[in-house]
Scaffold this motif. Sequence first.
Motif, PDB file in Angstrom:
ATOM      1  N   SER A  99       6.116 -37.295  32.284  1.00 30.26           N
ATOM      2  CA  SER A  99       4.983 -36.522  31.783  1.00 30.26           C
ATOM      3  C   SER A  99       4.387 -37.206  30.559  1.00 30.26           C
ATOM      4  CB  SER A  99       5.420 -35.104  31.423  1.00 30.26           C
ATOM      5  OG  SER A  99       4.391 -34.434  30.732  1.00 30.26           O
ATOM      6  N   PHE A 161       4.680 -33.812  40.394  1.00 28.57           N
ATOM      7  CA  PHE A 161       3.266 -34.070  40.147  1.00 28.57           C
ATOM      8  C   PHE A 161       2.616 -34.689  41.382  1.00 28.57           C
ATOM      9  CE2 PHE A 161      -0.405 -36.404  38.636  1.00 28.57           C
ATOM     10  CZ  PHE A 161      -0.989 -35.503  37.753  1.00 28.57           C
ATOM     11  N   GLU A 181      -4.466 -33.145  33.422  1.00 32.27           N
ATOM     12  CA  GLU A 181      -3.719 -32.551  32.310  1.00 32.27           C
ATOM     13  C   GLU A 181      -3.168 -31.179  32.685  1.00 32.27           C
ATOM     14  OE1 GLU A 181      -4.280 -31.454  27.562  1.00 32.27           O
ATOM     15  OE2 GLU A 181      -6.006 -32.087  28.774  1.00 32.27           O
ATOM     16  N   TRP A 184      -0.071 -31.514  34.847  1.00 35.41           N
ATOM     17  CA  TRP A 184       1.112 -31.854  34.055  1.00 35.41           C
ATOM     18  C   TRP A 184       1.586 -30.646  33.261  1.00 35.41           C
ATOM     19  CZ3 TRP A 184       4.278 -35.329  35.225  1.00 35.41           C
ATOM     20  CH2 TRP A 184       3.901 -36.604  35.660  1.00 35.41           C
ATOM     21  N   ASP A 188       5.371 -29.311  33.464  1.00 35.71           N
ATOM     22  CA  ASP A 188       6.195 -29.179  32.264  1.00 35.71           C
ATOM     23  C   ASP A 188       6.626 -27.730  32.054  1.00 35.71           C
ATOM     24  OD1 ASP A 188       6.083 -31.847  31.805  1.00 35.71           O
ATOM     25  OD2 ASP A 188       4.693 -31.775  30.125  1.00 35.71           O
TER      26      ASP A 188
END
Length: 233
Positions: A99, A161, A181, A184, A188
């Motif tokens: 990440s 991802f 973004e 991700w 996360d």
Amino acid sequence: MKKIFISSFIIVAVTLAVSCSDVQRTPGRVYMPDMAYSRAYETYATTDSIKAELLKRGIHFSNTPVPGTIKRGELFPFLLTKDAAGDSSNYVAAKQVKSPLTSMDTVEAERLYLVNCAICHGPKLDGNGPLYKGGDGPFTAAPAQFIGKAQYEVMPAGQMFYSVTYGKNKMGSYASQLNTEQRWMVIDYIKSKQVASKSGGSQTGAASQSGAGGLAGGAAAPAGATDSTATKK
């Protein structure tokens, strides 16, 4: 009195002239603009007939970007392309991708997950969302169980991802719904929940070093950040 009459006459005459004019200076309101005005073609869109016509003229036209290029303003480009049918080279290579996020608004990340993923994978990441409902829902294929199933708890963030970007098995791509973004952020968030479930805590800011990499320190953006889907494309 005479002046008032003349002024009134002039005003009425001008009003009639303007209202009866064939020139429409304002188009008015359109109830369904997409039906009234045709939409522009997508940047890389074309048809087979256009390509065939160009080929007759000796023009080998390809309307796709050069491999390896990225769009202007793209954050955190993912350079692995989608595997061809029957191949899994890039899916395997994605294990090495970490990440790129160093901080994250956990509230926004959770919102993105709940809006886009929870309907299948469940708000508790247990693979039991409204579409599945323990097998009684309209979707009979069991979604991935991010918490409680080792296969997905140890899955590297890069591979997750890849799946969110290109789709995997029954799940389609979410690249059109979430930018790089945001994808991700969702990954996360999942990794942070997995860490929390193993430690018995409820924190959502820290992510697995082997999985997310970028948030091992547990940094989080200030509370109250704006909706990322409303400010970014």
